[in-house]
Design an enzyme around this catalytic site. Structure first.
Site: not given
Ligand code: NAI
Length: 396
Positions: A149, A219, A259, A283
């Site tokens: 972002y 991640k 995930d 998000d």
């Protein structure tokens, strides 16, 4: 006498009649704000027998502001929120056309509101795709200032991207850009400070609310230094600053790959209390979680800087121009963001009253059109929905 909320030694000092700025919002903003304010006032009156009262102060932003002042986000609005610390807003129309920043992003950046907080819980009576939606009760802390972002990107084919790719290949020894001639490049900054302040906020929230599980979602298996850094700095922070709470079991810190997290929230949502995520993962997870309790249209949110005390509570949906001015909109998102605001300033009994009044509406089958339609029920108007809440609060 009305007074300003101030931050003293890291704690909010809230007077009996705090001035709280509000941005009404565009489109359905007017419909939902006016009705929600009446509920807030009724709950405050009831909770404190008239001893406390919010002095709501309107500040302008969005289309309403543009129509009145020619400016989408006047400096005065920022100055007033800056001074009064806590504010609440309805949805804002994003101006179309170049050169104008998203107003929501502008507010977050100007006040460095680094934590996006989204509580996700189920309300009985709402349709959900899950068999046991009531098992989902999670507070999301999404980092709000870093990650992709930051908007650091270069377009494929541009002179700038060629420079960057040349630098990466020649100076940094990068060999893994699969199609260097046609790649766009983006940069993802994740810092120690940015991660720590967000994770600290999540831990503090958990401790204050007797929730012991804090999960770092990342991640890091792929992005070892950015996402992996978030994870590592989170554990180090917990060991350094919350060793006692970890030892007594008051705090349990763990991590999960993003995930797998998206899988586990469907399979075993009860495993999570408070989750801390980097910006992009946050998000995705915010919408996925809101959807699984059927609450995407009624979810509240807040953007907070716990260090300065600045906090803006908001309805998370848009301006819904298709139903604006028709007394049809669902006011729950702004009502629940009001609950978050009252909890934030320590007026917990007000938040609890409003939440119970919403639960009572749903239990009685009183839904606004967006939710009633799905059930084949007769819809109630926005004003009827909130009037029923006020009646419930006054009787309780
Ligand atoms: P939207 O959320 O306004 O509308 C999408 C659909 O959901 C519409 O069918 C609408 O009627 C319905 N809906 C939304 N809120 C509702 C409510 N409270 N009760 C009943 N139905 C509701 O999203 P859209 O159409 O993409 O955006 C419209 C405008 O809102 C745009 O200018 C957009 O930039 C702005 N927007 C502002 C946001 C904010 O200020 N936080 C967030 C999202 C969009």
């Amino acid at each position: 006498m009305t007074e300003t909320i101030v931050l003293e030694k890291g704690r909010l000092r809230v007077p009996d009649c705090p001035i709280i700025p509000f941005i009404e919002g565009d489109g359905i903003g007017k419909d939902i704000w006016q009705n929600a304010q009446a509920v807030f006032d009724a709950a405050v009156e009831k909770a404190f027998s008239g001893q406390k009262k919010v002095a709501w102060l309107e500040v302008l932003a969005g289309k309403k502001s543009f129509d009145q002042t020619g400016n989408w986000l006047p400096d005065e609005t920022l100055d007033i929120i800056q001074k009064h610390l806590v504010a609440i807003k309805g949805p804002l129309e994003t101006p179309v056309g170049g050169g104008i920043r998203s107003l929501n992003v502008a507010l977050r950046q100007e006040l460095d509101l680094y934590a996006c907080v989204r509580p996700v819980r189920y309300f009985k009576g709402i349709d959900s795709p899950l068999k046991h939606p009531e098992k989902t009760d999670i507070i999301i802390f999404r980092e709000n200032t870093e990650d992709i972002y930051a908007g650091i990107e270069w377009q494929a084919g541009s002179a700038d991207v060629k420079k960057i790719i040349q630098f990466l290949q020649a100076d940094m020894g990068v060999k893994k850009i699969r199609f260097p001639e046609s790649s766009s490049i983006g940069i993802k900054p994740i810092s120690v400070e940015g991660s720590e302040r967000l994770i600290r906020a999540a831990i503090e929230y958990a401790l204050e609310n007797n929730l012991n599980k804090v999960t770092l979602v990342h991640k890091g298996n792929i992005q070892k230094f950015t996402e992996g850094g978030f994870r590592q700095w989170g554990y180090e922070l917990a060991q350094r600053e919350y060793a006692k709470e970890l030892e007594t079991g008051q705090l349990e810190i763990s991590d999960i790959i993003a995930d797998n997290f998206l899988q586990q929230i469907l399979l075993k949502p009860e495993k999570f209390d408070v989750v801390a995520l980097t910006n992009l993962n946050g998000d995705y997870a915010s919408d996925a979680l809101a959807a699984q309790v059927g609450g995407i249209g009624i979810s509240p949110g807040a953007n907070i800087n716990y260090l300065t005390g600045h906090a803006i509570f908001e309805a998370t949906h848009g301006t819904a121009p298709d139903i604006a001015g028709q007394d049809k909109a669902n006011p729950c998102s702004v009502l629940l963001s009001g609950c978050m605001l009252f909890d934030y300033i320590g007026w917990h009994q007000v938040a609890s009253m409003i939440t119970k009044a919403i639960e009572n509406n749903f239990a009685n089958g009183w839904f606004t059109a967006d939710l009633a339609g799905e059930k084949g029920l007769q819809a109630v108007s926005t004003s009827q929905f909130t009037q029923n809440m006020i009646d419930f609060i006054q009787k309780s």
